[in-house]
Design a protein around this motif. Structure first.
Motif, PDB file in Angstrom:
ATOM      1  N   ALA A  46     -20.455  -3.884   8.754  1.00  0.00           N
ATOM      2  CA  ALA A  46     -19.042  -3.571   8.533  1.00  0.00           C
ATOM      3  C   ALA A  46     -18.838  -2.339   7.666  1.00  0.00           C
ATOM      4  N   GLY A  47     -19.877  -1.896   6.974  1.00  0.00           N
ATOM      5  CA  GLY A  47     -19.752  -0.720   6.127  1.00  0.00           C
ATOM      6  C   GLY A  47     -19.906  -1.048   4.656  1.00  0.00           C
ATOM      7  N   TRP A  48     -20.358  -0.077   3.916  1.00  0.00           N
ATOM      8  CA  TRP A  48     -20.545  -0.243   2.481  1.00  0.00           C
ATOM      9  C   TRP A  48     -19.211  -0.535   1.802  1.00  0.00           C
ATOM     10  N   GLY A 232     -20.199   3.366  13.937  1.00  0.00           N
ATOM     11  CA  GLY A 232     -20.387   1.963  14.270  1.00  0.00           C
ATOM     12  C   GLY A 232     -19.509   1.055  13.433  1.00  0.00           C
ATOM     13  N   TRP A 233     -19.389   1.356  12.139  1.00  0.00           N
ATOM     14  CA  TRP A 233     -18.545   0.538  11.251  1.00  0.00           C
ATOM     15  C   TRP A 233     -17.078   0.596  11.666  1.00  0.00           C
ATOM     16  N   ALA A 293      -8.587  -6.536   0.198  1.00  0.00           N
ATOM     17  CA  ALA A 293      -8.288  -5.609  -0.887  1.00  0.00           C
ATOM     18  C   ALA A 293      -7.724  -4.315  -0.303  1.00  0.00           C
ATOM     19  N   SER A 294      -6.944  -3.606  -1.090  1.00  0.00           N
ATOM     20  CA  SER A 294      -6.376  -2.342  -0.610  1.00  0.00           C
ATOM     21  C   SER A 294      -7.468  -1.316  -0.326  1.00  0.00           C
ATOM     22  N   SER A 295      -8.661  -1.498  -0.928  1.00  0.00           N
ATOM     23  CA  SER A 295      -9.782  -0.584  -0.696  1.00  0.00           C
ATOM     24  C   SER A 295     -10.790  -1.144   0.304  1.00  0.00           C
ATOM     25  N   ASP A 296     -10.394  -2.138   1.087  1.00  0.00           N
ATOM     26  CA  ASP A 296     -11.292  -2.691   2.096  1.00  0.00           C
ATOM     27  C   ASP A 296     -11.683  -1.617   3.111  1.00  0.00           C
ATOM     28  N   LEU A 301     -12.392   3.460   5.056  1.00  0.00           N
ATOM     29  CA  LEU A 301     -13.345   4.306   5.772  1.00  0.00           C
ATOM     30  C   LEU A 301     -12.661   5.455   6.511  1.00  0.00           C
ATOM     31  N   ARG A 302     -11.450   5.213   7.007  1.00  0.00           N
ATOM     32  CA  ARG A 302     -10.718   6.274   7.712  1.00  0.00           C
ATOM     33  C   ARG A 302      -9.456   6.700   6.960  1.00  0.00           C
ATOM     34  N   ARG A 303      -9.201   6.029   5.854  1.00  0.00           N
ATOM     35  CA  ARG A 303      -8.002   6.295   5.047  1.00  0.00           C
ATOM     36  C   ARG A 303      -6.760   6.366   5.935  1.00  0.00           C
TER      37      ARG A 303
END
Length: 405
Positions: A46-48, A232-233, A293-296, A301-303
């Motif tokens: 899913a990404g860091w 991929g994420w 979270a708002s930073s999920d 990742l794409r903002r």
């Protein structure tokens, strides 16, 4: 395959917004596809998880795989996952398979601080000498069983080897030579930063000798690997979005896209396999509710948080700001299959989640709110967005959510 080559089989047409949201949701493992996975597997798929001293890493893992804080903290101690500086020099929590090559991506940011010391009259020989001394002190501490040392302890043991840079240094963000040296040693994997109480949702650290073997990947290979993972994420991203996350130059971006064999499909750059899967993708019909979270990673990742707001909610405002016009979310989102359907905050005084739903609540939404509230109460005690976040600093938002809800 060239990154300028478009995919075929009807993949040239952009996805509509609802389909794109649902596809991203699926690729992020928020649809239950990562249930039962361990933390390193979730972060690899899913990404860091962005850390910044907040609770996002814990909720990232709980929402996708039901992992509780105790297990996450044990994984950190066992070095199955760790918080490291990587893309753009930012810190993320990532799995052990990514440690070595991910660190190489953060090296330019660490080395850029040397230029500040250059302007302050610090010779490179002095920096290298302090690196060697700092590493020796940490190795001695490990040998003696003393364990990790915090910056204050290091300064005391290193003595005059750490130079104060005075008022001019403070203005440039370098009060002494030690932070630069710690950053360089960490970027090389020679030391690692350890949370003093074992938790990821704070920013008090000590340092320990490490000795991570260097990555076999060249900088070009590491950039290609990041691009392949990133696409991929996310399930696909625009050129601008990839550059925001990676901080690659235009030339580096094009080279990394080519190395990842990326194709233009559905209005994005995608991995070839995802381009075909997206063409055949059918969104889930039943509700799939998550509090994130708002930073999920779904948004960060794409903002592109505004793209997750449906057209019918585009004019909704929170604290006088339109949700559809904001690059970053004003508060934590309640999400259904990629669509933001509400906002939330944890109120530790009341031990409850203050929330605002854009439409009438369903039983699935209320169940998830109670589930996440219990998780925060039992595992975290509070839910900070970043290290300096506090109940007092967010009270205005809690009050606004209560009023709107």
């Amino acid at each position: 395959m060239s990154p300028q080559t478009s995919a075929h089989m009807g993949q040239d047409s952009p996805m509509d917004s609802a389909m794109r949201r649902a596809w991203s949701w699926h690729k992020q493992g928020l649809d239950g596809s990562l249930a039962g996975s361990n933390a390193a597997t979730v972060l690899g798929n899913a990404g860091w998880a962005r850390s910044i001293g907040g609770a996002n890493p814990y909720l990232t893992l709980f929402s996708r795989a039901g992992i509780r804080r105790e297990e996450v903290d044990a994984d950190v101690v066992a070095l199955r996952i760790h918080e490291l500086p990587t893309a753009r020099g930012c810190t993320y929590v990532l799995g052990a398979p990514d440690f070595d090559w991910a660190l190489t991506l953060g090296k330019p940011a660490a080395e850029s601080t040397l230029k500040v010391l250059d302007r302050l009259g610090v010779a490179r020989d002095e920096v290298h000498a302090l690196e060697a001394q700092t590493l020796q002190v940490l190795q001695d501490a490990a040998t003696s069983g003393e364990g990790p040392l915090d910056p204050k302890q290091l300064k005391e043991l290193l003595g005059d080897a750490v130079r104060s840079l005075g008022e001019e240094g403070k203005k440039k963000g370098a009060s002494t030579t030690l932070p630069t040296v710690l950053g360089l040693l960490q970027a090389d994997g020679r030391i690692r930063r350890v949370p003093v109480n074992g938790r990821l949702d704070q920013q008090r650290y000590a340092y320990a000798a490490w000795g991570l073997p260097p990555s076999p990947e060249s900088p070009e290979q590491a950039r290609a690997k990041l691009m392949e993972n990133y696409l991929g994420w996310t399930g696909g991203a625009t050129l601008k979005q990839t550059q925001w996350f990676t901080a690659f130059t235009v030339a580096q971006t094009k080279a990394a896209l080519a190395a990842a064999q990326a194709v233009e499909a559905h209005g994005m750059w995608m991995l070839p396999a995802d381009a075909q899967k997206a063409a055949d993708f059918v969104p889930e019909k039943e509700e799939q509710i998550q509090l994130l979270a708002s930073s999920d990673s779904l948004f960060l990742l794409r903002r592109n948080a505004a793209e997750h707001v449906a057209d019918e909610d585009a004019d909704l405002k929170f604290l006088d700001a339109k949700l559809s016009l904001q690059g970053d979310l004003p508060d934590h989102p309640i999400v259904d299959r990629g669509r933001i359907i509400g906002l939330w905050q944890y109120d530790p005084g009341q031990e409850r989640i203050a929330h605002w739903l854009f439409s009438a609540p369903t039983s699935a939404v209320m169940h998830k709110i109670q589930e996440v509230a219990a998780f925060i109460r039992e595992d975290l005690r509070d839910f900070r967005t970043f290290s300096l976040d506090s109940p007092q600093s967010r009270q205005k938002r809690i009050d606004a959510l209560n009023a709107a809800g």
